[in-house]
Design an enzyme around this catalytic site. Structure first.
Site, PDB file in Angstrom:
ATOM      1  N   ARG A   1       0.825  -1.222   0.000  1.00 43.51           N
ATOM      2  CA  ARG A   1       0.000   0.000   0.000  1.00 43.51           C
ATOM      3  C   ARG A   1       0.852   1.261   0.000  1.00 43.51           C
ATOM      4  NH1 ARG A   1      -2.790  -4.239   1.887  1.00 43.51           N
ATOM      5  NH2 ARG A   1      -5.064  -4.220   1.954  1.00 43.51           N
TER       6      ARG A   1
ATOM      7  N   SER B   1     -13.014  -9.475   2.298  1.00 44.21           N
ATOM      8  CA  SER B   1     -11.716  -9.443   1.629  1.00 44.21           C
ATOM      9  C   SER B   1     -11.197  -8.017   1.554  1.00 44.21           C
ATOM     10  CB  SER B   1     -11.836 -10.018   0.214  1.00 44.21           C
ATOM     11  OG  SER B   1     -10.742  -9.604  -0.571  1.00 44.21           O
TER      12      SER B   1
ATOM     13  N   GLN C   1      -8.690  -7.218  -0.054  1.00 47.72           N
ATOM     14  CA  GLN C   1      -8.232  -6.978  -1.429  1.00 47.72           C
ATOM     15  C   GLN C   1      -9.364  -6.407  -2.268  1.00 47.72           C
ATOM     16  OE1 GLN C   1      -6.394 -10.591  -2.811  1.00 47.72           O
ATOM     17  NE2 GLN C   1      -4.798 -10.497  -1.264  1.00 47.72           N
TER      18      GLN C   1
ATOM     19  N   ASP D   1      -4.373 -15.502   7.147  1.00 45.86           N
ATOM     20  CA  ASP D   1      -3.115 -16.077   6.667  1.00 45.86           C
ATOM     21  C   ASP D   1      -2.429 -16.954   7.716  1.00 45.86           C
ATOM     22  OD1 ASP D   1      -3.420 -14.834   4.208  1.00 45.86           O
ATOM     23  OD2 ASP D   1      -2.348 -13.034   4.839  1.00 45.86           O
TER      24      ASP D   1
HETATM   25  C1  S3P Z   1      -4.377  -9.000   2.109  1.00 47.51           C
HETATM   26  C2  S3P Z   1      -5.639  -9.491   2.271  1.00 47.51           C
HETATM   27  C3  S3P Z   1      -5.950 -10.929   2.483  1.00 47.51           C
HETATM   28  C4  S3P Z   1      -4.693 -11.733   2.824  1.00 47.51           C
HETATM   29  C5  S3P Z   1      -3.507 -11.348   1.982  1.00 47.51           C
HETATM   30  C6  S3P Z   1      -3.188  -9.873   2.174  1.00 47.51           C
HETATM   31  C7  S3P Z   1      -4.199  -7.556   1.908  1.00 47.51           C
HETATM   32  O1  S3P Z   1      -6.540 -11.441   1.312  1.00 47.51           O
HETATM   33  O2  S3P Z   1      -4.938 -13.120   2.668  1.00 47.51           O
HETATM   34  O3  S3P Z   1      -2.371 -12.101   2.315  1.00 47.51           O
HETATM   35  O4  S3P Z   1      -3.068  -7.048   2.052  1.00 47.51           O
HETATM   36  O5  S3P Z   1      -5.188  -6.881   1.601  1.00 47.51           O
HETATM   37  P1  S3P Z   1      -8.144 -11.317   1.055  1.00 47.51           P
HETATM   38  O6  S3P Z   1      -8.476  -9.896   1.032  1.00 47.51           O
HETATM   39  O7  S3P Z   1      -8.399 -11.971  -0.260  1.00 47.51           O
HETATM   40  O8  S3P Z   1      -8.751 -12.092   2.192  1.00 47.51           O
END
Ligand code: S3P
Length: 446
Positions: free
Chosen positions: A34, A176, A178, A329
């Protein structure tokens, strides 16, 4: 470079005497990605210290450079980014290669979706197998267009960013960070307010860092476990100083190692303790772990602490499904702790583990089984029968997944017979110094 061409590097972990010493695990992976992305979208210079210099993050740095930002390493873990401003990305002249990294790839998709440029996204065999529709659906609602010849928008995929992105209100279909972050990053270039509603709160580093760079973001509670995040579009992001704390997801490996190797006593400094990331610590404490926090402080809205961890007798617990986003994780290494505990550990609601760097639900069960631990998958739950010790002696298939590799090595540090892994090379994606750091604490890994 992706790993498809690199030779596999097997390793073995054997029973070790007490682990001792003080270490700082590398910078947080989520925050490192980020910092580079927001630095690239800001005006002026962003100075980052403590950046994770693992392959995943270095691929994001290269992508930011290919999109027009000036990214420079100025010292050990110290980086400078000169950004192009919101919506200012230039079209890259070749495909962006994210290697093994779902986070880098998906967050940059969001950032590109709000810019009038076209970019092709690619990655290694693991990343090419991961679902992308969950990201592309909201980005297409905002005006971007994705083209992929693979099923489900999988990589390689070409994304045409929106000329005039639309702000949306989006309810994420799964918890999520992400998905949430991709929508917010695209929303930076949309006029008006982009809103994301999540039924279960996921890690909030994007929101915190957006505020740190000068954006207006309001986050409020939604329902019992959820959040509603509203971002005012078209802010001027201003380059900032970012200090990256140590990654709690990396700290998880030495922590569990110290818990299961008798008489261990280690200290981990500067570990990020954002409550949306500390589900593992809560769970381990419920299991009877000695984990003591001190020196609490914060930087850029992210709290951190020093952790002292001592060898502990653990007992089985039930982990509720709503805790999953805060330790998504960490289930692999928790399963290792569960194998060393006395009694049954039930981990509920793990469906998202199936779409990580590998199918982690199957891979975790296989890792335990091949080392003589009784384990069962029931629907989306993982059930581990802890017997207080692990027979070991197995060869673990790591499936291009760094966390399986590190979890299996941790398991071998206290097992009756050594534990082998077929390939350690993917550890470099998130924790390049893992093996030497563990050896410094006293771990027998060769
Ligand atoms: C992350 C979000 C998680 C995590 C990944 C890092 C992030 O994934 O598993 O290692 O930095 O936003 P998801 O958003 O798909 O759960």
């Amino acid at each position: 470079m992706t790993h498809s061409s690199s030779p596999a590097r097997p390793l073995q972990a054997s029973a070790s005497s007490a682990l001792t010493g003080q270490v700082r695990v590398p910078g947080d992976k989520s925050i490192s990605h980020r910092a580079l992305i927001l630095g690239a979208l800001a005006v002026g210079e962003t100075r980052i210290t403590g950046l994770l210099e693992g392959e995943d993050v270095l691929n994001t740095a290269k992508a930011m450079q290919a999109l027009g930002a000036k990214v420079e390493r100025t010292g050990e873990t110290a980086w400078s980014v000169r950004g192009v401003g919101v919506a200012g990305f230039a079209a890259p002249d070749k495909p962006l290669d994210f290697g093994n990294s779902g986070t880098g790839c998906r967050l940059v998709m969001g950032a590109v979706a709000g810019c009038p440029v076209t970019a092709t996204f690619d990655g290694d065999a693991s990343l090419r197998g991961r679902p992308m529709r969950r990201i592309l659906d909201p980005l297409e609602l905002m005006g971007a267009k994705a083209t992929s010849s693979a099923e489900g928008g999988r990589l390689p995929m070409t994304l045409q960013g929106a000329r005039d992105p639309l702000p949306i209100l989006y309810r994420t279909p799964v918890a999520s960070a992400q998905i949430k972050s991709a929508v917010l990053l695209a929303g930076l270039s949309a006029p008006g307010v982009t809103t994301v509603i999540e039924a279960e709160a996921s890690r909030d580093h994007t929101e915190l860092m957006l505020k740190h760079f000068g954006a207006q973001v309001v986050s409020e509670k939604e329902g019992v476990h959820g959040r509603k995040i509203a971002l005012q579009g078209q802010p001027e992001l201003v380059g900032a100083q970012v200090v990256v704390p140590a990654d709690p997801s990396s700290a998880a490996f030495p922590i569990v190692a110290a818990l299961v190797v008798e008489n261990s006593d280690i200290v981990l400094t500067d570990v990020m303790t954002n409550p949306l990331r500390t589900g593992l610590f809560t769970t381990l404490k419920e299991m009877g772990a000695f984990i003591e926090e001190s020196h609490l402080r914060g930087d850029a809205g992210e709290p951190m602490a020093q952790l002292r961890v001592r060898g502990s007798k653990l007992r089985g617990v039930t982990v509720p499904p709503e805790r999953a986003p805060s330790m998504i994780d960490e289930y692999l290494v928790l399963a290792v702790a569960a194998a060393y505990a006395e009694g049954t550990t039930i981990m509920r609601g793990l469906q998202e583990l199936r779409v990580k760097e590998s199918d982690r639900l199957e891979a975790t069960a296989a890792m335990l089984r091949v080392n003589g631990v009784k384990v069962e998958i029931s629907g989306d739950d993982l059930i581990v029968e802890g017997r207080g010790h692990v027979p070991g002696g197995g060869l673990v298939a790591t499936h291009m997944d760094h966390r399986i590799a590190m979890s299996a090595l941790v398991m071998g540090l206290a097992s009756d017979a050594p534990v082998k892994i077929d390939d350690s090379s993917f550890i470099a994606t998130s924790f390049p110094d893992f093996v030497p750091m563990m050896r410094r604490l006293g771990a027998e890994i060769a």
